[in-house]
Structure formats: structure tokens, C-alpha cells
Motif scaffolding. Sequence first.
Motif, PDB file in Angstrom:
ATOM      1  N   LEU A 120       0.875  -1.287   0.151  1.00 23.56           N
ATOM      2  CA  LEU A 120       0.040   0.617   0.308  1.00 23.56           C
ATOM      3  C   LEU A 120       0.971   1.380  -0.241  1.00 23.56           C
ATOM      4  CD1 LEU A 120      -3.031   1.196   0.079  1.00 23.56           C
ATOM      5  CD2 LEU A 120      -2.349   1.454   2.947  1.00 23.56           C
ATOM      6  N   VAL A 121       0.596   2.260  -0.964  1.00 26.24           N
ATOM      7  CA  VAL A 121       1.621   3.325  -0.848  1.00 26.24           C
ATOM      8  C   VAL A 121       0.112   4.385  -0.887  1.00 26.24           C
ATOM      9  CG1 VAL A 121       4.118   2.508  -1.596  1.00 26.24           C
ATOM     10  CG2 VAL A 121       1.504   3.295  -3.500  1.00 26.24           C
ATOM     11  N   ARG A 122       1.040   5.383  -1.015  1.00 30.15           N
ATOM     12  CA  ARG A 122       0.538   7.044  -1.664  1.00 30.15           C
ATOM     13  C   ARG A 122       0.601   6.956  -2.701  1.00 30.15           C
ATOM     14  NH1 ARG A 122      -0.386  10.623   3.019  1.00 30.15           N
ATOM     15  NH2 ARG A 122       0.617  10.455   4.625  1.00 30.15           N
ATOM     16  N   LYS A 123      -0.398   8.056  -3.325  1.00 30.94           N
ATOM     17  CA  LYS A 123      -0.739   7.780  -5.370  1.00 30.94           C
ATOM     18  C   LYS A 123       0.026   8.988  -5.306  1.00 30.94           C
ATOM     19  CE  LYS A 123      -4.379   9.766  -6.672  1.00 30.94           C
ATOM     20  NZ  LYS A 123      -5.527  10.045  -7.148  1.00 30.94           N
ATOM     21  N   ASP A 124       0.074   9.712  -4.996  1.00 30.71           N
ATOM     22  CA  ASP A 124       0.995  10.880  -5.197  1.00 30.71           C
ATOM     23  C   ASP A 124       1.990  10.887  -5.501  1.00 30.71           C
ATOM     24  OD1 ASP A 124       0.980  10.928  -3.237  1.00 30.71           O
ATOM     25  OD2 ASP A 124       0.389  12.754  -2.746  1.00 30.71           O
ATOM     26  N   SER A 125       3.148   9.984  -4.517  1.00 32.99           N
ATOM     27  CA  SER A 125       4.264   9.918  -4.085  1.00 32.99           C
ATOM     28  C   SER A 125       4.863   8.306  -4.066  1.00 32.99           C
ATOM     29  CB  SER A 125       5.234  10.641  -2.808  1.00 32.99           C
ATOM     30  OG  SER A 125       4.400  10.347  -1.592  1.00 32.99           O
ATOM     31  N   SER A 126       4.288   7.868  -3.840  1.00 30.94           N
ATOM     32  CA  SER A 126       4.747   6.190  -3.677  1.00 30.94           C
ATOM     33  C   SER A 126       5.561   5.460  -1.943  1.00 30.94           C
ATOM     34  CB  SER A 126       5.706   5.775  -5.068  1.00 30.94           C
ATOM     35  OG  SER A 126       4.758   5.515  -5.835  1.00 30.94           O
ATOM     36  N   ALA A 127       4.783   6.465  -1.472  1.00 36.03           N
ATOM     37  CA  ALA A 127       5.763   6.684  -0.156  1.00 36.03           C
ATOM     38  C   ALA A 127       4.906   5.826   1.151  1.00 36.03           C
ATOM     39  CB  ALA A 127       6.001   8.114   0.694  1.00 36.03           C
ATOM     40  N   THR A 128       4.908   5.106   1.967  1.00 40.56           N
ATOM     41  CA  THR A 128       4.313   4.975   2.907  1.00 40.56           C
ATOM     42  C   THR A 128       3.280   5.461   3.453  1.00 40.56           C
ATOM     43  OG1 THR A 128       5.356   4.604   4.746  1.00 40.56           O
ATOM     44  CG2 THR A 128       6.170   2.863   3.837  1.00 40.56           C
ATOM     45  N   VAL A 129       2.261   4.898   3.448  1.00 42.70           N
ATOM     46  CA  VAL A 129       1.521   6.236   3.804  1.00 42.70           C
ATOM     47  C   VAL A 129       0.959   6.140   5.066  1.00 42.70           C
ATOM     48  CG1 VAL A 129      -0.466   4.861   2.247  1.00 42.70           C
ATOM     49  CG2 VAL A 129      -0.978   3.588   4.492  1.00 42.70           C
ATOM     50  N   GLY A 130       1.488   6.011   6.246  1.00 47.16           N
ATOM     51  CA  GLY A 130       1.121   6.021   8.162  1.00 47.16           C
ATOM     52  C   GLY A 130      -0.060   6.099   8.369  1.00 47.16           C
ATOM     53  N   VAL A 131       0.112   5.701   9.968  1.00 46.56           N
ATOM     54  CA  VAL A 131      -1.004   5.429  10.426  1.00 46.56           C
ATOM     55  C   VAL A 131      -2.207   5.985  10.827  1.00 46.56           C
ATOM     56  CG1 VAL A 131      -1.179   4.475  12.560  1.00 46.56           C
ATOM     57  CG2 VAL A 131       0.779   4.238  11.853  1.00 46.56           C
ATOM     58  N   PRO A 132      -1.973   6.808  10.813  1.00 44.76           N
ATOM     59  CA  PRO A 132      -3.630   8.019  10.358  1.00 44.76           C
ATOM     60  C   PRO A 132      -4.067   7.510   8.785  1.00 44.76           C
ATOM     61  CG  PRO A 132      -1.376   9.244  11.579  1.00 44.76           C
ATOM     62  CD  PRO A 132      -1.365   8.732  10.503  1.00 44.76           C
ATOM     63  N   VAL A 133      -3.609   7.966   7.957  1.00 49.15           N
ATOM     64  CA  VAL A 133      -4.328   6.822   6.706  1.00 49.15           C
ATOM     65  C   VAL A 133      -4.798   5.420   6.324  1.00 49.15           C
ATOM     66  CG1 VAL A 133      -4.000   7.082   3.700  1.00 49.15           C
ATOM     67  CG2 VAL A 133      -3.032   8.774   5.055  1.00 49.15           C
ATOM     68  N   ALA A 134      -3.515   4.812   7.174  1.00 48.19           N
ATOM     69  CA  ALA A 134      -4.003   3.831   7.290  1.00 48.19           C
ATOM     70  C   ALA A 134      -5.477   3.190   8.105  1.00 48.19           C
ATOM     71  CB  ALA A 134      -2.811   1.977   7.444  1.00 48.19           C
ATOM     72  N   LEU A 135      -5.310   4.025   9.193  1.00 47.35           N
ATOM     73  CA  LEU A 135      -6.939   4.017  10.208  1.00 47.35           C
ATOM     74  C   LEU A 135      -7.766   4.234  10.010  1.00 47.35           C
ATOM     75  CD1 LEU A 135      -8.231   3.206  12.682  1.00 47.35           C
ATOM     76  CD2 LEU A 135      -7.641   5.463  13.530  1.00 47.35           C
ATOM     77  N   LEU A 136      -8.466   5.426   8.706  1.00 52.97           N
ATOM     78  CA  LEU A 136      -8.804   5.600   7.934  1.00 52.97           C
ATOM     79  C   LEU A 136      -9.175   5.237   6.671  1.00 52.97           C
ATOM     80  CD1 LEU A 136     -11.213   8.176   7.306  1.00 52.97           C
ATOM     81  CD2 LEU A 136      -9.083   8.765   5.781  1.00 52.97           C
ATOM     82  N   ARG A 137      -8.273   4.416   6.301  1.00 54.50           N
ATOM     83  CA  ARG A 137      -8.702   3.448   5.005  1.00 54.50           C
ATOM     84  C   ARG A 137      -9.721   2.357   5.709  1.00 54.50           C
ATOM     85  NH1 ARG A 137      -5.791  -0.492   2.656  1.00 54.50           N
ATOM     86  NH2 ARG A 137      -6.405  -1.116   0.714  1.00 54.50           N
ATOM     87  N   GLN A 138      -9.200   1.797   6.811  1.00 54.25           N
ATOM     88  CA  GLN A 138      -9.351   0.200   7.134  1.00 54.25           C
ATOM     89  C   GLN A 138     -10.709   1.180   7.450  1.00 54.25           C
ATOM     90  OE1 GLN A 138      -7.255  -1.257   5.800  1.00 54.25           O
ATOM     91  NE2 GLN A 138      -8.724  -2.738   7.257  1.00 54.25           N
ATOM     92  N   VAL A 139     -11.242   2.179   8.081  1.00 48.75           N
ATOM     93  CA  VAL A 139     -12.895   2.654   8.583  1.00 48.75           C
ATOM     94  C   VAL A 139     -13.675   2.685   7.232  1.00 48.75           C
ATOM     95  CG1 VAL A 139     -14.065   4.358   9.488  1.00 48.75           C
ATOM     96  CG2 VAL A 139     -12.026   4.067  11.131  1.00 48.75           C
ATOM     97  N   LEU A 140     -12.783   3.205   6.230  1.00 45.69           N
ATOM     98  CA  LEU A 140     -13.549   3.428   4.990  1.00 45.69           C
ATOM     99  C   LEU A 140     -14.062   2.158   4.280  1.00 45.69           C
ATOM    100  CD1 LEU A 140     -12.148   7.223   3.598  1.00 45.69           C
ATOM    101  CD2 LEU A 140     -13.882   6.627   4.829  1.00 45.69           C
ATOM    102  N   HIS A 141     -13.506   1.536   4.436  1.00 47.22           N
ATOM    103  CA  HIS A 141     -13.292  -0.364   4.168  1.00 47.22           C
ATOM    104  C   HIS A 141     -14.770  -0.096   4.026  1.00 47.22           C
ATOM    105  CE1 HIS A 141     -10.186  -1.153   1.570  1.00 47.22           C
ATOM    106  NE2 HIS A 141      -9.343  -1.429   2.901  1.00 47.22           N
ATOM    107  N   VAL A 142     -15.513   0.447   4.986  1.00 45.95           N
ATOM    108  CA  VAL A 142     -17.652  -0.183   5.358  1.00 45.95           C
ATOM    109  C   VAL A 142     -17.726   0.019   4.212  1.00 45.95           C
ATOM    110  CG1 VAL A 142     -19.444   1.165   6.546  1.00 45.95           C
ATOM    111  CG2 VAL A 142     -16.920   0.105   7.925  1.00 45.95           C
TER     112      VAL A 142
END
Length: 184
Positions: free
Chosen positions: A126-148
Motif C-alpha cells: 500500500l502506497v500514497r498515490k502521489d509519491s509512492s511513499a508509505t501512507v502512515g498510521v492515520p491514513v491506514a486507520l482512515l482507509r480501514q474505517v472507509l472499507h465499510v
Amino acid sequence: MTHQMSNFGPPTGPPPGAPQDPARGPQPQAPPWAQQSYVPSGPPLATWGRRVGGALIDAALLLPFYLVAGVGGGLSQESGFFVTAFGLLVTAVGWFGFIGFAVWNHVLKQGRTGYTIGKGVVGIKLVRKDSSATVGVPVALLRQVLHVLDGFCLIGYLWPLWDDKRQTFADKIVGTLVVVEPRA
């Protein structure tokens, strides 16, 4: 020559809006919603099959915690104070283990490294779309919540099958991609 969108190489002809050859008359324009397919500049995008494979491995790793909670739930239905109390304790241990492991794997580990255990096994990240860097914990948490949203009638989980960036709804909202990048 007209401007044609192609999945095979650069567009042919002048760019949209450029002066046309007056001898040929007005040329048809592409509709405003037409877009050229996304071409990643980094590693290739992960296929839907690889994404599902990684998700199944991650789900299988949660199964023991779920089974412990289930056994505890069964014990808590028995008569007798001590058996019921022990059953409730086992159920709590199972659910806390389930939640703790899921948060560690999908939020902390994936946020810091881009990999869950399952993603690491199948070689996707999993990477950021704009930079191919790791996403970080807050974005990973938001992504998991949005999987609803992705789970609503399963359409979001199927969306990568026809999306040019192979993103789920959660990926689109938080700006992430899943790429092929085996763990080093």
C-alpha cells in the motif's frame, strides 16, 4: 490527424484544443468525460487476485482469535457461575486479541511499512498515490474505517476489477494505491 486516446503508447495527432487543419473541416472532439487510462510511473498496480489473496491470508490469521471467542461464548452459556465467568473471560480474550491483532496488522504495520502480513506474502504494498511513499498510521486507520463503504453490497471490493487505478472506494478517498512490490 485527430487526437485519439490510446492504451498503447502516446496519443496521436495534435492535443485537444490545438488548431485543426482547416482543409479537413471541423474534427470530432472526445467527450469531456473521456480520459486516458492511468499509467503508473512506479511499480505496476496489484491485480485484484493478488489483493484478494493477501486479504484472505490476513483473514485466516484472525480466525484463531474468532474461534477462541466462540468457544468462550459457548462456555458462557453453561450453567454454573465459574464456568460462565470463565466463558466470558475467554470470550473477552478472544475479541480483544482479534481487535488488537487486526489493528496492529492493518493500521500500525501497514501504515508504517505498506505491508500487512498477507500483502507481504503475496508481494503487494500500500502506497500514497502521489509519491509512492508509505501512507502512515492515520491514513491506514482512515482507509480501514472507509472499507465499510467497500463492503456495501461488496461493490467497492469489486471496483478494482474495472477501475484504471485498481482502487477500492476507500483507496480513492484517501489517495492510495496497491502496487506489486515484494518485500525485500
